[in-house]
Motif scaffolding. Structure first.
Motif, PDB file in Angstrom:
ATOM      1  N   SER A  75       0.809  -1.218   0.000  1.00 32.98           N
ATOM      2  CA  SER A  75       0.000   0.000   0.000  1.00 32.98           C
ATOM      3  C   SER A  75       0.840   1.264   0.000  1.00 32.98           C
ATOM      4  N   GLY A  76       2.153   1.124   0.186  1.00 33.62           N
ATOM      5  CA  GLY A  76       3.016   2.294   0.245  1.00 33.62           C
ATOM      6  C   GLY A  76       2.981   3.002   1.578  1.00 33.62           C
ATOM      7  N   ALA A  77       2.388   2.359   2.598  1.00 38.97           N
ATOM      8  CA  ALA A  77       2.316   2.958   3.929  1.00 38.97           C
ATOM      9  C   ALA A  77       3.610   2.711   4.692  1.00 38.97           C
ATOM     10  N   GLU A  78       3.923   3.618   5.601  1.00 37.57           N
ATOM     11  CA  GLU A  78       5.089   3.402   6.458  1.00 37.57           C
ATOM     12  C   GLU A  78       4.728   2.383   7.542  1.00 37.57           C
ATOM     13  N   PHE A  79       5.586   1.401   7.720  1.00 39.76           N
ATOM     14  CA  PHE A  79       5.333   0.305   8.669  1.00 39.76           C
ATOM     15  C   PHE A  79       5.945   0.666  10.016  1.00 39.76           C
ATOM     16  N   ILE A  80       5.090   0.909  10.995  1.00 34.85           N
ATOM     17  CA  ILE A  80       5.539   1.236  12.351  1.00 34.85           C
ATOM     18  C   ILE A  80       5.205   0.044  13.239  1.00 34.85           C
ATOM     19  N   LYS A  81       6.236  -0.551  13.787  1.00 38.08           N
ATOM     20  CA  LYS A  81       6.054  -1.780  14.548  1.00 38.08           C
ATOM     21  C   LYS A  81       6.344  -1.546  16.020  1.00 38.08           C
ATOM     22  N   LEU A  82       5.424  -1.985  16.861  1.00 37.81           N
ATOM     23  CA  LEU A  82       5.607  -1.961  18.308  1.00 37.81           C
ATOM     24  C   LEU A  82       5.367  -3.359  18.869  1.00 37.81           C
ATOM     25  N   SER A  83       6.048  -3.659  19.955  1.00 35.66           N
ATOM     26  CA  SER A  83       5.788  -4.898  20.682  1.00 35.66           C
ATOM     27  C   SER A  83       5.105  -4.557  21.991  1.00 35.66           C
ATOM     28  N   ALA A  84       3.956  -5.171  22.251  1.00 37.68           N
ATOM     29  CA  ALA A  84       3.236  -4.892  23.489  1.00 37.68           C
ATOM     30  C   ALA A  84       4.014  -5.331  24.719  1.00 37.68           C
ATOM     31  N   VAL A  89       2.963   3.695  27.125  1.00 35.15           N
ATOM     32  CA  VAL A  89       2.242   4.866  26.643  1.00 35.15           C
ATOM     33  C   VAL A  89       3.163   5.778  25.830  1.00 35.15           C
ATOM     34  N   LYS A  90       4.411   5.906  26.258  1.00 35.47           N
ATOM     35  CA  LYS A  90       5.359   6.782  25.559  1.00 35.47           C
ATOM     36  C   LYS A  90       5.537   6.351  24.105  1.00 35.47           C
ATOM     37  N   GLU A  91       5.730   5.055  23.896  1.00 39.27           N
ATOM     38  CA  GLU A  91       5.946   4.541  22.544  1.00 39.27           C
ATOM     39  C   GLU A  91       4.679   4.650  21.699  1.00 39.27           C
ATOM     40  N   ILE A  92       3.534   4.437  22.328  1.00 41.83           N
ATOM     41  CA  ILE A  92       2.274   4.564  21.601  1.00 41.83           C
ATOM     42  C   ILE A  92       2.094   5.996  21.104  1.00 41.83           C
ATOM     43  N   ARG A  93       2.356   6.967  21.965  1.00 46.10           N
ATOM     44  CA  ARG A  93       2.217   8.371  21.574  1.00 46.10           C
ATOM     45  C   ARG A  93       3.185   8.722  20.454  1.00 46.10           C
ATOM     46  N   ALA A  94       4.421   8.205  20.553  1.00 49.04           N
ATOM     47  CA  ALA A  94       5.407   8.484  19.507  1.00 49.04           C
ATOM     48  C   ALA A  94       4.953   7.933  18.167  1.00 49.04           C
ATOM     49  N   ALA A  95       4.366   6.739  18.190  1.00 48.77           N
ATOM     50  CA  ALA A  95       3.891   6.131  16.945  1.00 48.77           C
ATOM     51  C   ALA A  95       2.745   6.940  16.352  1.00 48.77           C
ATOM     52  N   VAL A  96       1.815   7.391  17.192  1.00 46.68           N
ATOM     53  CA  VAL A  96       0.680   8.183  16.705  1.00 46.68           C
ATOM     54  C   VAL A  96       1.161   9.528  16.172  1.00 46.68           C
ATOM     55  N   ASP A  97       2.119  10.152  16.864  1.00 46.64           N
ATOM     56  CA  ASP A  97       2.663  11.427  16.391  1.00 46.64           C
ATOM     57  C   ASP A  97       3.315  11.262  15.022  1.00 46.64           C
ATOM     58  N   ARG A  98       4.030  10.152  14.840  1.00 46.35           N
ATOM     59  CA  ARG A  98       4.661   9.902  13.550  1.00 46.35           C
ATOM     60  C   ARG A  98       3.601   9.735  12.460  1.00 46.35           C
ATOM     61  N   ALA A  99       2.521   9.033  12.789  1.00 51.00           N
ATOM     62  CA  ALA A  99       1.444   8.842  11.820  1.00 51.00           C
ATOM     63  C   ALA A  99       0.802  10.174  11.450  1.00 51.00           C
ATOM     64  N   LYS A 100       0.664  11.080  12.421  1.00 57.08           N
ATOM     65  CA  LYS A 100       0.087  12.398  12.144  1.00 57.08           C
ATOM     66  C   LYS A 100       0.994  13.213  11.225  1.00 57.08           C
ATOM     67  N   GLN A 101       2.309  13.113  11.460  1.00 55.73           N
ATOM     68  CA  GLN A 101       3.263  13.817  10.598  1.00 55.73           C
ATOM     69  C   GLN A 101       3.155  13.325   9.157  1.00 55.73           C
ATOM     70  N   LEU A 102       3.063  12.015   8.995  1.00 52.50           N
ATOM     71  CA  LEU A 102       2.950  11.445   7.652  1.00 52.50           C
ATOM     72  C   LEU A 102       1.664  11.881   6.979  1.00 52.50           C
ATOM     73  N   ARG A 103       0.606  11.956   7.757  1.00 51.58           N
ATOM     74  CA  ARG A 103      -0.689  12.336   7.194  1.00 51.58           C
ATOM     75  C   ARG A 103      -0.656  13.763   6.650  1.00 51.58           C
ATOM     76  N   GLN A 104       0.105  14.649   7.316  1.00 51.34           N
ATOM     77  CA  GLN A 104       0.192  16.041   6.884  1.00 51.34           C
ATOM     78  C   GLN A 104       0.866  16.194   5.526  1.00 51.34           C
ATOM     79  N   VAL A 105       1.700  15.204   5.174  1.00 53.56           N
ATOM     80  CA  VAL A 105       2.385  15.271   3.874  1.00 53.56           C
ATOM     81  C   VAL A 105       1.775  14.282   2.882  1.00 53.56           C
ATOM     82  N   GLY A 106       0.574  13.830   3.198  1.00 60.84           N
ATOM     83  CA  GLY A 106      -0.157  12.989   2.260  1.00 60.84           C
ATOM     84  C   GLY A 106       0.246  11.533   2.249  1.00 60.84           C
TER      85      GLY A 106
END
Length: 438
Positions: A75-84, A89-106
């Motif tokens: 799909s051309g999406a960036e693959f962000i991998k976390l292990s539960a 919470v810190k890593e979850i927020r970082a992953a969501v912030d990264r996803a928001k940054q990507l969304r801003q650039v389409g």
């Protein structure tokens, strides 16, 4: 592709064979035809680039992480991998912030959570708004039943796909590809191994492709020259146990299969599932306890000997251990599978317990009460009680032994099998005497 938890070994340049041989395309992907085969909903979603949030549920080594990675690549999406296991919470927020940054650039982000069942409720809830508004495509992988381990809110927003353990043929294909691939696999070493030994490794892996490739890599490292001989393979697979998660999904599925095989009068099925559980490392005493339950729940008074045999097997296991105890439990299981069946005692117990709980503290009738003191006798405790041994046939015909509100109630209905057939005849005869007395 981004992995927030790169291992030291990966940074050093070493990659295990199992990691190097991860399929790069659906054509290389083995063993999951039911979910990614031609015409399946997931295959169509991939080919039309319409990804949605999903949960991959299946045993280890069935391709959950690999499939998620391939979905991101396709799909051309960036693959962000976390292990539960490692993330909070810190890593979850970082992953969501990264996803928001990507969304801003389409661009889009696919967030993959390995062992998602290890996140607690609040951690699982943290994904919901971002899944809802499309910030991330969420994929969770779990070896546990999502119905029990994941929040309903998360399940309602993600489709569950069930991955199966790979069959032997699929594992053999995976191993052969690793032996032949010169770029990622062992092809450059020109190793020789007989097909029978490849099949032996596949069988020992028990449906787990990662385990199969790990075994092959160890065998290649241990072999003398370029030949992986039968002795090396035999040493590797010796003592391997089958897939069995104590307290997990496989555990409860197998004990359910054992119990239902006994209930269904299948000694062969019952014995097979017993051996599967023992082979997988289950505590024999746990099975012994469940066998006692089966004796009362499914056989009962149709053959009361079953309960004694079950208790004897439990005692043998406690006193002698393995293998004598396991043989005694197997004997008890075979006996009970072949025995006459009745759940009449089980149903009677449940019915009586239901009334005991629902109807409150009904009074004991006066004639059934004990009267050890003069005062109690003056209050008519025990008055008009009929001593059964002084009555004809040692039966006080017409006597009631229930609270007045329940007089005439019946809970126990013997079946027409085994000893209960005789018990039913006896009780019918006693009820006829009650009617004559009335």
């Amino acid at each position: 592709m981004e992995d927030l938890f790169d291992s030291d070994s990966e940074q050093a340049g070493y990659r295990p064979l199992a990691d190097r041989m991860r399929p790069c395309s659906l054509e290389e992907f083995r063993g999951q035809v039911k979910i990614v085969g031609e015409g399946t909903p997931l295959r169509q979603a991939i080919e039309s680039d319409r990804l949605h949030s999903m949960i991959f549920w299946g045993p280890p080594g069935t391709g959950k992480t690999t499939l998620a990675s391939m979905l991101a690549t396709h799909s051309g999406a960036e693959f962000i991998k976390l292990s539960a296991v490692l993330s909070g919470v810190k890593e979850i927020r970082a992953a969501v912030d990264r996803a928001k940054q990507l969304r801003q650039v389409g661009k889009s982000a696919l967030l993959f959570i390995d062992e998602v069942h290890r996140f607690n409720k609040s951690q699982q809830d943290a994904f919901l708004p971002h899944v809802e508004d499309g910030t991330i495509v969420f994929i969770g992988a779990t070896t546990e039943n999502p119905s029990f381990e994941l929040n309903n809110a998360l399940l309602s927003r993600a489709r569950v796909y069930v991955l199966q353990a790979l069959d032997k043929e699929s594992l053999v294909e995976v191993l052969q590809r690793a032996l032949e691939d010169e770029e990622r696999g062992l092809g450059g070493r020109k190793l020789h191994i007989e097909p029978e030994q490849v099949e032996l490794i596949a069988e020992a892996a028990d449906g787990d492709a990662r385990s199969a490739l790990n075994l092959l890599e160890i065998a290649a490292d241990l072999c003398d020259g370029d030949v992986i001989d039968s002795h090396t393979v035999a040493e590797l697979v010796a003592g391997r146990v089958r897939r069995f998660d104590k307290g997990g999904e496989a555990f409860y599925d197998q004990i359910s299969a054992l119990h239902k095989s006994v209930r269904g009068s299948s000694p062969d099925g019952a014995l097979y599932w017993f051996c599967r559980m023992i082979d997988g490392g289950c505590d024999p005493l746990y099975i012994a306890r469940r066998v006692v339950r089966m004796a009362s729940e499914d056989i009962g008074n149709a053959d009361p000997r079953a309960l004694r045999i079950a208790l004897d097997a439990w005692e043998v296991q406690e006193r002698l251990g393995s293998p004598e105890g396991e043989l005694a439990i197997a004997q008890a299981i075979i006996y009970m599978a072949a025995a006459a069946k009745s759940n009449a005692a089980y149903l009677a117990y449940k019915a009586a317990m239901r009334e005991a709980k629902d109807l409150g503290s009904l009074e004991v009738p006066l004639h059934l009460r004990n009267a050890p003191t003069k005062l109690m006798k003056e209050l008519d405790y025990g008055k008009e009680y009929r001593y059964a041994h002084d009555e004809p046939d040692a039966y006080a015909a017409g006597e009631s032994y229930l609270p007045e509100e329940l007089d005439g109630s019946r809970y126990y209905f013997p079946v027409d099998r085994g000893l209960e057939q005789k018990i039913a005849e006896k009780l019918a005869w006693l009820r006829s005497k009650d009617k004559q007395a009335d």
